[in-house]
Structures are given as C-alpha cells and as structure tokens.
Design an enzyme around this catalytic site. Sequence first.
Site, PDB file in Angstrom:
ATOM      1  N   SER A 154       0.901  -1.244  -0.034  1.00  0.00           N
ATOM      2  CA  SER A 154      -0.008   0.061  -0.054  1.00  0.00           C
ATOM      3  C   SER A 154       1.103   1.354   0.172  1.00  0.00           C
ATOM      4  CB  SER A 154      -0.947   0.001   1.154  1.00  0.00           C
ATOM      5  OG  SER A 154      -2.039   0.871   1.019  1.00  0.00           O
ATOM      6  N   ASP A 232     -10.166  -5.563  -3.718  1.00  0.00           N
ATOM      7  CA  ASP A 232      -9.547  -4.411  -2.818  1.00  0.00           C
ATOM      8  C   ASP A 232     -10.450  -3.170  -2.802  1.00  0.00           C
ATOM      9  OD1 ASP A 232      -7.900  -2.422  -1.736  1.00  0.00           O
ATOM     10  OD2 ASP A 232      -5.915  -3.605  -2.150  1.00  0.00           O
ATOM     11  N   HIS A 266      -7.187  -5.967   0.574  1.00  0.00           N
ATOM     12  CA  HIS A 266      -6.232  -5.322   0.797  1.00  0.00           C
ATOM     13  C   HIS A 266      -5.459  -5.620   2.226  1.00  0.00           C
ATOM     14  CE1 HIS A 266      -3.955  -1.299   0.043  1.00  0.00           C
ATOM     15  NE2 HIS A 266      -3.927  -0.974   1.276  1.00  0.00           N
TER      16      HIS A 266
END
Length: 292
Positions: A154, A232, A266
């Site tokens: 991320s 995600d 995620h």
Amino acid sequence: MATSVEEITVNRQFDGYNRRYKHRSSVLGCDMTFTVYFPAAAEKGKVPVLYYLSGLTCTDENFIQKSGAQRMAAARGVALVAPDTSPRGLGVEGEADSWDFGVGAGFYVNATQEKWRAWRMYDYVVEELPALLRTASPFASSLDPDRASIFGHSMGGHGALIVGLKNPQSYRSISAFAPICNPTNVPWGVKAFTGYLGEDKEAWKQYDACELMRGFAGDVKPPILVDTGSADKFLEVQLQPQALEGAIKDSGYSPATLRMQEGYDHSYFFISTFIDDHINFHADALLVGHEA
C-alpha cells in the site's frame, strides 16, 4: 562512530531470529524502531537484505507478525528488515489527527514544509538505515546491505517503487502488494504531498512511481513484481494499478510483471497468500552467484 542500537525483543522462528531494535535517528530527530529477521544462514556468513516498507497506520511489527514471510526467507537465506512508517513522539501539533497523515503515515518522502521537517522517511530508508546495518555491531558480520532488494504494501508499496526506481543501482529487485501507484492523482497522495511538500505539484512528481517510470533513464533496470487484489476496496480510487501499467508500457521498462489476483482484498490475508512468490522473486535476484 557507529550508532548505538538497543535490542528490545527477540523471538526464534524457523531456526532464525526476529530481533527488534531501537536507535536514535539523526535524520528524523527521534527514537526509531525496526525489526530484522535473521535466517539461520546469517550465523555462518553475511546474507542479503530484503527491506519491507509497511502501509498506513502500521509499525515495523505488522509485517513481521502477520505475513508469514520468515518461512521462505529462512529457506532461501535472506534477511528481512522492516522499519517503522514515520517519526514518533515528536509532539508536532496535528500529527495524530488523522490516520492517513502524520504519525504512521510518512509516505517515504522528504518533507519540505517546515512544520513537518522531521518527516524524512525517504532519507531514513535510503541512507540512514542501510548505513546502520553496515556499521552497527549486531549486523556488520551477518548482513550484506550491498546486496539489497525492496518491497512493501500500500503506502509501503508506493515507497518501495519510488525508492527502487530512484536508486536502481542500490536494489536488485522491487516488488509491491497493492501499491498506491499514482499518488499525485489520488486522495491519499494529494493529502500527504500537499502537507509534506506544499502546493507545487511539480515537486510531487519525484515521489510518484508513474512519473518516475515514464522518465526512467537508468542503464540498470531492477525487475519489478506487483500484485493487487481485484476485491481491494481501495483499488479504483486510491491504488490505480492501471496507471502504473500504462507508464510501464509508455517507458518500455522490462522486466515488469503486474498481476491482478482475483477475489483478494487489501489485507494481510492477501499478502500472506502471495508472500512466498515475492520472497522467491527477490531471492532469485539477490542470490545470483551465491547459492550452492
């Protein structure tokens, strides 16, 4: 004189050790923690280093505790180094007002705005931490920072991409899980860059993987692997892997592999599923000419 490093905790795992350290960072002006996983191979000689940069709200411990990376790192004889994500304890007004800016959200840039002058995570990752690994006594005989690769998740995936692309001579491979690919054009990045770097959007481009990819002119091209999950929740608004794919095509950068993993989100459930792929990807680059 070498910087003093204090060991905080140690946990044995897969015949190696997770060791967490604290040291005084001259770059950030505060005490910082980081964790190193030493595979058993480090007891016999120097092993290569794989840096992992974590995402928003994380510390150095999230990856170490949740990813399961140590199993394959032990098998391949690679050390894992996980730094924290921002300065802590400085008491800057507003530093903890939101989860996506300030504490836990350094974005791996060097801030230019006076209030946030301590937020220099780029220099910490690229310069101070590797120098510490070269000189401090717990590492000098067991780690080889001159054989290094980098990856992250991320915000940390963004960090790994920009650090690797800006310093291709220093990292043999680059990978990312669900990276923020085009931060100059997404809410997380715009908020962070405005705060840390000011209003000049031209100054933001040096920390955008898509911009760096399009302008890449290095003779050395570290291989890149990027995994993103189709489920995600941040995919379309914040991550935009299609922007990075377009930049790679525009630049002709090779080798670069971008994969969309069907149904994954995620979380560390996603990371742990594909972590062995990433460890092996980096180990293949780091161990060329060194494996028996």
